[in-house]
Write a protein that holds these residues in place. Structure first.
Motif, PDB file in Angstrom:
ATOM      1  N   ASP A  55      47.089  45.597  39.892  1.00  0.00           N
ATOM      2  CA  ASP A  55      46.187  44.494  39.559  1.00  0.00           C
ATOM      3  C   ASP A  55      44.799  44.702  40.142  1.00  0.00           C
ATOM      4  OD1 ASP A  55      46.956  42.434  38.066  1.00  0.00           O
ATOM      5  OD2 ASP A  55      47.506  41.092  39.699  1.00  0.00           O
ATOM      6  N   ALA A  56      44.803  44.891  41.470  1.00  0.00           N
ATOM      7  CA  ALA A  56      43.542  44.993  42.188  1.00  0.00           C
ATOM      8  C   ALA A  56      42.777  46.232  41.753  1.00  0.00           C
ATOM      9  CB  ALA A  56      43.809  45.021  43.685  1.00  0.00           C
ATOM     10  N   PHE A  99      41.309  45.628  38.299  1.00  0.00           N
ATOM     11  CA  PHE A  99      40.226  44.642  38.352  1.00  0.00           C
ATOM     12  C   PHE A  99      38.964  45.236  38.964  1.00  0.00           C
ATOM     13  CE2 PHE A  99      37.747  41.495  40.577  1.00  0.00           C
ATOM     14  CZ  PHE A  99      37.479  40.619  39.561  1.00  0.00           C
ATOM     15  N   PHE A 100      39.124  45.943  40.090  1.00  0.00           N
ATOM     16  CA  PHE A 100      37.916  46.434  40.750  1.00  0.00           C
ATOM     17  C   PHE A 100      37.270  47.574  39.968  1.00  0.00           C
ATOM     18  CE2 PHE A 100      39.724  44.222  44.477  1.00  0.00           C
ATOM     19  CZ  PHE A 100      38.643  43.383  44.692  1.00  0.00           C
ATOM     20  N   ALA A 115      35.349  45.751  37.344  1.00  0.00           N
ATOM     21  CA  ALA A 115      34.195  45.075  37.938  1.00  0.00           C
ATOM     22  C   ALA A 115      33.093  46.078  38.261  1.00  0.00           C
ATOM     23  CB  ALA A 115      34.623  44.332  39.200  1.00  0.00           C
ATOM     24  N   LEU A 131      38.306  42.481  30.504  1.00  0.00           N
ATOM     25  CA  LEU A 131      38.568  41.399  31.469  1.00  0.00           C
ATOM     26  C   LEU A 131      39.257  40.232  30.778  1.00  0.00           C
ATOM     27  CD1 LEU A 131      35.636  40.628  33.912  1.00  0.00           C
ATOM     28  CD2 LEU A 131      37.803  41.681  34.369  1.00  0.00           C
ATOM     29  N   ILE A 172      45.855  42.873  48.235  1.00  0.00           N
ATOM     30  CA  ILE A 172      44.781  42.055  47.678  1.00  0.00           C
ATOM     31  C   ILE A 172      45.286  41.322  46.438  1.00  0.00           C
ATOM     32  CG2 ILE A 172      42.427  42.070  46.794  1.00  0.00           C
ATOM     33  CD1 ILE A 172      42.247  44.905  48.112  1.00  0.00           C
ATOM     34  N   THR A 173      45.130  40.035  46.436  1.00  0.00           N
ATOM     35  CA  THR A 173      45.468  39.262  45.248  1.00  0.00           C
ATOM     36  C   THR A 173      44.178  38.867  44.552  1.00  0.00           C
ATOM     37  OG1 THR A 173      47.214  38.325  46.582  1.00  0.00           O
ATOM     38  CG2 THR A 173      46.894  37.386  44.398  1.00  0.00           C
ATOM     39  N   ILE A 174      44.156  39.107  43.235  1.00  0.00           N
ATOM     40  CA  ILE A 174      42.954  38.745  42.477  1.00  0.00           C
ATOM     41  C   ILE A 174      42.999  37.252  42.182  1.00  0.00           C
ATOM     42  CG2 ILE A 174      41.624  39.202  40.403  1.00  0.00           C
ATOM     43  CD1 ILE A 174      41.813  41.528  42.294  1.00  0.00           C
ATOM     44  N   TYR A 205      36.636  36.607  39.870  1.00  0.00           N
ATOM     45  CA  TYR A 205      35.996  36.522  38.551  1.00  0.00           C
ATOM     46  C   TYR A 205      34.664  35.788  38.650  1.00  0.00           C
ATOM     47  CZ  TYR A 205      40.188  38.341  36.447  1.00  0.00           C
ATOM     48  OH  TYR A 205      41.208  39.157  36.104  1.00  0.00           O
ATOM     49  N   ILE A 250      32.009  38.191  39.957  1.00  0.00           N
ATOM     50  CA  ILE A 250      31.451  39.053  38.898  1.00  0.00           C
ATOM     51  C   ILE A 250      30.455  38.277  38.053  1.00  0.00           C
ATOM     52  CG2 ILE A 250      31.957  40.226  36.746  1.00  0.00           C
ATOM     53  CD1 ILE A 250      34.345  41.252  37.703  1.00  0.00           C
ATOM     54  N   ILE A 308      32.612  34.690  30.964  1.00  0.00           N
ATOM     55  CA  ILE A 308      33.619  35.068  31.966  1.00  0.00           C
ATOM     56  C   ILE A 308      34.040  33.835  32.765  1.00  0.00           C
ATOM     57  CG2 ILE A 308      34.011  36.392  34.066  1.00  0.00           C
ATOM     58  CD1 ILE A 308      32.251  38.538  32.963  1.00  0.00           C
TER      59      ILE A 308
END
Lengths: 164, 102
Positions: free
Chosen positions: A4-5, A8-9, A12, A45, B2-4, B9, B12, B46
């Motif tokens: 996940d991380a 996502f990163f 980003a 995203l 790490i939890t998103i 969001y 960003i 977003i």
């Protein structure tokens, strides 16, 4: 969780870097290219956030339509910045060749990763369609009127140019 | 581990929004200013999608707003570039400061 991380990163980082490049690239054509990358990545995203429909629309309309319209405008009106040098340096070419596989890899990972963290079921899309038609159909008609007005005004602008 | 979360969001989105504002304020090329507007609109999108996913998963208002914003942004780009091409035909430049001087 860790995947996940990582995803996502990565997304980003691509978004922020390409946003900086949109503003700071010397060539306008490169700026349009990086805008396309940014829009595709924002669409990814949306895939992660379980809004697949919006992601698809984003990639079709934004990354497909808007970027190409901008490229056409840049081709029709070669400003000093675009004429600056006609052959892109090899450095830029290598950058582009590196970025495209990264984007494709991202799309594959994200598309295979749709299941979590949010659940995707087909009923959501069905409910969304029903919801749109029930509550927003009049607004869609307004949107159609607006788009027709914009089409007519664009053709008016073009016609004025031709007459001159 | 790490939890998103929603915060990521929004971070960003804030960065994209501030980059867009920076571009609008500092760049004078008409096409680049249009691109900055696109950045700002994407930041808003977003935000809407992230809030829908995390806070109101059963509610479609955020998605609907995003759909409308996307179509309006496409329309805005079409008309903006039409105006830009007309300006370019008249003044021969894409720089809005030069247009003002003439």
């Amino acid at each position: 969780m860790i995947l996940d991380a990582i995803i996502f990163f990565t997304l980003a980082g691509i978004i922020i870097l390409s946003a900086i490049m949109v503003l700071e690239a010397k060539e306008m054509i490169h700026a349009a290219f990086f805008l396309g990358i940014l829009l595709i990545t924002v669409g990814e995203l949306y895939f992660i956030l379980a809004a697949e429909y919006i992601g698809v629309i984003q990639i079709l309309v934004y990354a497909g339509g808007v970027t190409v319209v901008m490229l056409f405008a840049l081709m029709l009106a070669p400003t000093k910045e675009t004429l600056h040098d006609s052959i892109a340096p090899i450095k830029n070419l290598i950058l582009i060749l590196l970025i495209i596989p990264l984007i494709l890899m991202n799309l594959k990972v994200v598309a295979g990763y749709i299941q979590s963290p949010f659940e995707f079921n087909q009923e959501v899309l069905y409910n969304f369609a029903i919801y749109l038609l029930n509550n927003y159909s009049s607004y869609f008609l307004l949107l159609v009127a607006l788009l027709i007005a914009i089409m007519l005004s664009s053709s008016y602008l073009a016609e004025r140019r031709i007459r001159k | 581990m790490i939890t998103i979360t929603l915060f990521h969001y929004l971070a960003i989105s804030v960065i994209l929004f501030s980059l867009g504002i920076y571009g609008l304020a500092s760049k004078r090329n008409a096409v680049r200013m249009l691109m900055s507007v696109e950045l700002i609109l994407n930041a808003a999108n977003i935000n809407l999608i992230a809030f829908t996913a995390y806070l109101f998963p059963d509610n479609f208002v955020g998605w609907t707003f995003t759909l409308f914003i996307i179509s309006l942004a496409a329309a805005e780009v079409a008309i903006g570039l039409g105006i830009f091409l007309s300006l370019y035909q008249i003044y021969g430049t894409a720089n809005l400061d030069d247009v003002k001087k003439n």
